[in-house]
Design an enzyme around this catalytic site. Structure first.
Site, short mmCIF file in Angstrom:
data_model
loop_
_atom_site.label_atom_id
_atom_site.label_comp_id
_atom_site.label_asym_id
_atom_site.label_seq_id
_atom_site.Cartn_x
_atom_site.Cartn_y
_atom_site.Cartn_z
N TRP A 31 -2.43 -2.80 -1.74
CA TRP A 31 -2.23 -4.41 -1.79
C TRP A 31 -3.11 -4.93 -0.91
CZ3 TRP A 31 -0.08 -8.30 1.06
CH2 TRP A 31 0.10 -9.57 0.33
N GLU A 54 8.73 -15.24 -10.23
CA GLU A 54 7.85 -13.92 -10.02
C GLU A 54 7.40 -13.20 -11.09
OE1 GLU A 54 10.15 -11.73 -6.21
OE2 GLU A 54 11.27 -11.77 -8.12
N CYS A 69 0.96 -1.25 0.08
CA CYS A 69 0.11 0.01 0.05
C CYS A 69 0.74 1.26 -0.05
CB CYS A 69 -0.87 0.00 1.33
SG CYS A 69 -2.17 -1.26 0.99
N LYS A 97 6.21 -4.77 -3.59
CA LYS A 97 7.62 -4.81 -3.32
C LYS A 97 7.91 -4.62 -1.85
CE LYS A 97 11.52 -2.88 -5.35
NZ LYS A 97 12.10 -4.11 -5.71
N ASN A 118 -1.62 2.56 5.29
CA ASN A 118 -1.06 1.47 4.93
C ASN A 118 -0.68 0.80 6.16
OD1 ASN A 118 2.52 1.35 4.08
ND2 ASN A 118 1.04 -0.23 3.81
N GLY A 119 -0.83 -0.50 6.23
CA GLY A 119 -0.53 -1.16 7.43
C GLY A 119 -1.85 -2.19 7.85
N LYS A 174 13.39 -15.26 -9.87
CA LYS A 174 13.23 -13.97 -10.71
C LYS A 174 12.01 -14.79 -11.61
CE LYS A 174 13.63 -11.38 -9.22
NZ LYS A 174 14.46 -10.88 -8.16
N HIS A 218 19.00 -37.80 -6.59
CA HIS A 218 18.31 -38.38 -5.33
C HIS A 218 16.85 -38.33 -5.15
CE1 HIS A 218 22.06 -39.61 -3.68
NE2 HIS A 218 22.49 -38.39 -4.09
N GLU A 271 18.22 -17.31 -6.73
CA GLU A 271 17.58 -16.24 -7.08
C GLU A 271 17.25 -16.01 -8.68
OE1 GLU A 271 16.48 -13.41 -5.73
OE2 GLU A 271 16.50 -12.00 -7.39
N ARG A 313 4.22 -0.70 -4.39
CA ARG A 313 3.85 -0.80 -2.99
C ARG A 313 2.45 -1.85 -3.07
NH1 ARG A 313 6.65 1.69 0.73
NH2 ARG A 313 5.22 1.24 2.24
C1 G6P Z 1 9.03 -8.81 -1.39
C2 G6P Z 1 9.48 -8.54 -2.58
C3 G6P Z 1 10.76 -9.13 -3.08
C4 G6P Z 1 11.80 -8.85 -1.81
C5 G6P Z 1 11.30 -9.16 -0.53
C6 G6P Z 1 12.17 -8.61 0.64
O1 G6P Z 1 8.59 -10.21 -1.15
O2 G6P Z 1 8.62 -8.93 -3.58
O3 G6P Z 1 11.12 -8.69 -4.21
O4 G6P Z 1 12.93 -9.61 -1.98
O5 G6P Z 1 9.77 -8.57 -0.37
O6 G6P Z 1 12.03 -7.26 0.55
P1 G6P Z 1 13.11 -6.25 1.27
O7 G6P Z 1 12.69 -4.90 0.94
O8 G6P Z 1 13.00 -6.53 2.63
O9 G6P Z 1 14.52 -6.45 0.56
#
Ligand code: G6P
Length: 606
Positions: free
Chosen positions: A75, A486, A2, A601, A99-100, A483, A502, A479, A27
């Site tokens: 969100w 996502e 948010c 994010k 937001n929260g 990616k 295994h 990672e 956000r």
């Molecule tokens: C969310 C985002 C990820 C990010 C994670 C941690 O899940 O979608 O891309 O890696 O949060 O976020 P931070 O701001 O703590 O790195």
């Protein structure tokens, strides 16, 4: 999780709110809304979906005209994304954006229902709006103070009262909020990029501070209503950092910004060729005394920590435990005052990471955060902080933030290894110099865009993929796999290639592409054997290896040869083609690259 904005000044308020919200869509983007004073009346416009839906609605129906208002991009947590659940919430007297999460909203709702209030939405936020209305006695400061003592949970609130058509009120606890300070205009926002077009000056609101914002003055009070003398912060992010600058997506721009981001992060921490983290409170003497480390983070940041573990244990011989923050906080970890707990977070606001920080402090451990957003909660609440200088990362899928987190992991590993006398001064300098050369190698690697694009077109219809590698290649593959998931919504998994046989190899057939990462000389032949195993079962294989690798072209269906550096530093290069493959796969599939479905994010809820 948010985005909250607010504006008061002479500009067209709706235009400013929409522009500011467009910088906060990372956000959350389930719905958007604004509330603007139009001839002293609060006019609310909101709808489900991305901000562009709201813009279309405003154009086709009614665009509020005014000079003071608040806005929100959501969100969803409480209540599905819908017009009704969109913010702002409230009534003609008081309207809010939030937001929260309000944890005791059920009790509050019951209480207010008994007092005759009815509720339209399923949100927790609506209870706060109604509670403000319930307590409102003509004095917003008193009213807000009463309400914040009754609500539990986290909040960044933008509030407007009908009786104060030239004023925004704001308060926060455990969710970020800044007050942007312009010339005869002022703002509120969840994050700096929202205000960059208008001003670089801002106040950081601290826990439970209440701000009263008019166009020509801002007053900030503590809970006891003492007027505070706030320090003006100046954002060092430039306006272009929040614009696409000709790139099709923020993600592609941010992938290309990695060389600069790494240089900006590493150079200020290197003196006489040696890593130096003293300005962050980390001295060689302190490092000498460290006997074990914990790294705690979420998502991409946690993956940076895993690479860090491999590097630190290999070079410094100091044991490192890496935890997902959401697990760390509930597994009763064994830590004490002799431990250093490193929290990694781009946003510095991730709820799980924040809870982990709190727990680490309760256990008496020393805490160090590696954070991108200056002044964020995690940065402020940890004992020491190393800021990464990636600039704002707008794309939800993290790229440049990951690279700079890796860069800091390397600086810590090198300095720690030197402090522990595991490597000599010269070796430490050599590693550091190679780290400083990484930006050039990434620039070269970016030239491999075309092959990544082609590979993306070949894997775009797969339903599942495997990433395989050993050691650092495996750590890095996690990672790469995240990616792809996502962005493309294709299932994928990173697997240690030695472990495949295994069990998981039973999944492999000609429908399952395998991305094999083999950049570690010591493990190269072993990974090549694993490639042969999956090829024998029909898999299409994409191999990522060093330019110099001695390998026949027919070992894989596609080979991406990347510039070589010291084995230990290879993840910094290898990440680039994996980012590009994920990016182009999403583009080919027509997905929204910068705002993948269901994600946000900055995840400020547990
Ligand atoms: C969310 C985002 C990820 C990010 C994670 C941690 O899940 O979608 O891309 O890696 O949060 O976020 P931070 O701001 O703590 O790195």
């Amino acid at each position: 999780m948010c985005g909250v904005v607010g504006y008061v000044g002479d500009r067209d308020c709706t235009d400013v709110l929409i522009n500011a919200l467009s910088k906060l869509e990372y956000r959350g983007y389930d719905s958007a809304g604004i509330a603007v004073f139009e001839r002293n009346k609060i006019v609310v416009e909101k709808c489900q979906g991305k901000l562009k839906n709201l813009v279309t609605k405003l154009e086709s129906e009614h665009k509020p005209l005014g000079h003071c208002g608040i806005g929100h991009t959501r969100w969803a947590t409480h209540g599905e994304p819908s017009d009704i659940n969109s913010h702002p919430h409230g009534n003609k007297r008081v309207t809010i954006v939030h937001n929260g999460i309000i944890e005791n909203y059920r009790q509050l709702k019951d209480f207010l229902s008994n007092e005759g209030y009815s509720f339209e939405s399923q949100t927790d936020t609506e209870t706060v709006a109604k509670l403000l209305d319930y307590y409102y006695d003509g004095n917003p400061l008193d009213t807000i103070t009463k309400v914040v003592t009754e609500i539990e949970g986290s909040y960044a609130l933008g509030i407007i009262f009908r009786d104060f058509p030239d004023t925004i009120f704001a308060v926060r606890k455990d969710s970020p909020l800044i007050v942007g300070l312009g010339e005869n205009e002022n703002f509120i926002a969840s994050d700096v990029p929202a205000i960059l077009k208008y001003t670089k000056n801002y106040y950081l609101l601290e826990q439970d501070e209440i701000a009263i914002i008019k166009k020509d003055r801002v007053k900030v009070y503590d809970v006891h209503h003492n007027l505070l003398n706030k320090e003006v912060m100046v954002a060092d992010w430039d306006i272009n950092s929040a614009e696409k600058c000709g790139y099709e997506h923020f993600m592609l721009k941010e992938i290309h910004e990695q060389p600069t981001a790494i240089t900006n992060t590493v150079s200020p921490r290197v003196f006489d060729g040696m890593p130096n983290l003293e300005e962050c409170g980390i001295t060689v003497d302190y490092l000498k005394g460290i006997s074990r480390l914990f790294i705690v983070a979420c998502g991409t940041a946690m993956h940076a920590g895993i690479v860090g573990k491999y590097v630190i244990e290999d070079l410094a011989r100091v044991p490192v435990t890496v935890d997902m923050a959401s697990e760390f906080i509930y597994r009763n970890p064994i830590i004490d005052s002799s431990d250093l707990v490193i929290l990694i977070s781009q946003s510095g606001e991730t709820a799980d990471t924040k809870s982990a920080l709190k727990l680490a402090k309760q256990c008496g451990a020393k805490t160090l955060s590696i954070v991108n957003v200056v002044g964020s909660s995690i940065a402020r609440e940890s004992d020491m902080v190393i800021y990464t200088h990636a600039g704002p990362e707008i794309s939800v899928a993290s790229t440049k933030a990951y690279s700079v987190q890796l860069a800091i992991m390397y600086l810590i590993a090198f300095e720690l290894s030197y402090a522990k006398e595991k490597i000599s001064l010269d070796a430490c300098k050599e590693y550091t110099s190679k780290l400083m050369d990484i930006p050039n190698l990434i620039t070269e690697t970016l030239e491999h865009k075309n092959i990544c694009q082609k590979i993306a077109s070949k894997i775009m219809n797969a339903t599942s993929l495997l990433y395989i590698g050993r050691g650092l290649d495996y750590a890095l593959s996690m990672e790469g796999s995240l990616k792809l998931k996502e962005l493309s919504y294709i299932h994928s998994e990173a697997y240690a290639s030695g472990e495949l046989k295994h069990g998981t190899i039973s999944l492999v057939d000609d429908e399952m592409p395998v991305i094999a990462v083999a950049t570690q000389d010591r493990l190269f032949d072993k990974t090549i054997s694993n490639i042969k195993e999956v090829k024998a079962r029909g898999a299409k294989v994409i191999l990522v290896c060093k330019e110099s690798a001695n390998v026949d072209d027919d070992i894989a269906d596609y080979i991406i040869r990347i510039p070589a550096t010291d084995n230990i530093l290879m993840p910094m290069i290898t990440t680039v083609p994996l980012q590009l493959i994920a990016y182009y796969t999403a583009v080919h599939r027509g997905n929204n690259v910068d705002q993948p479905r269901n994600l946000a994010k900055s995840v400020t809820v547990e």
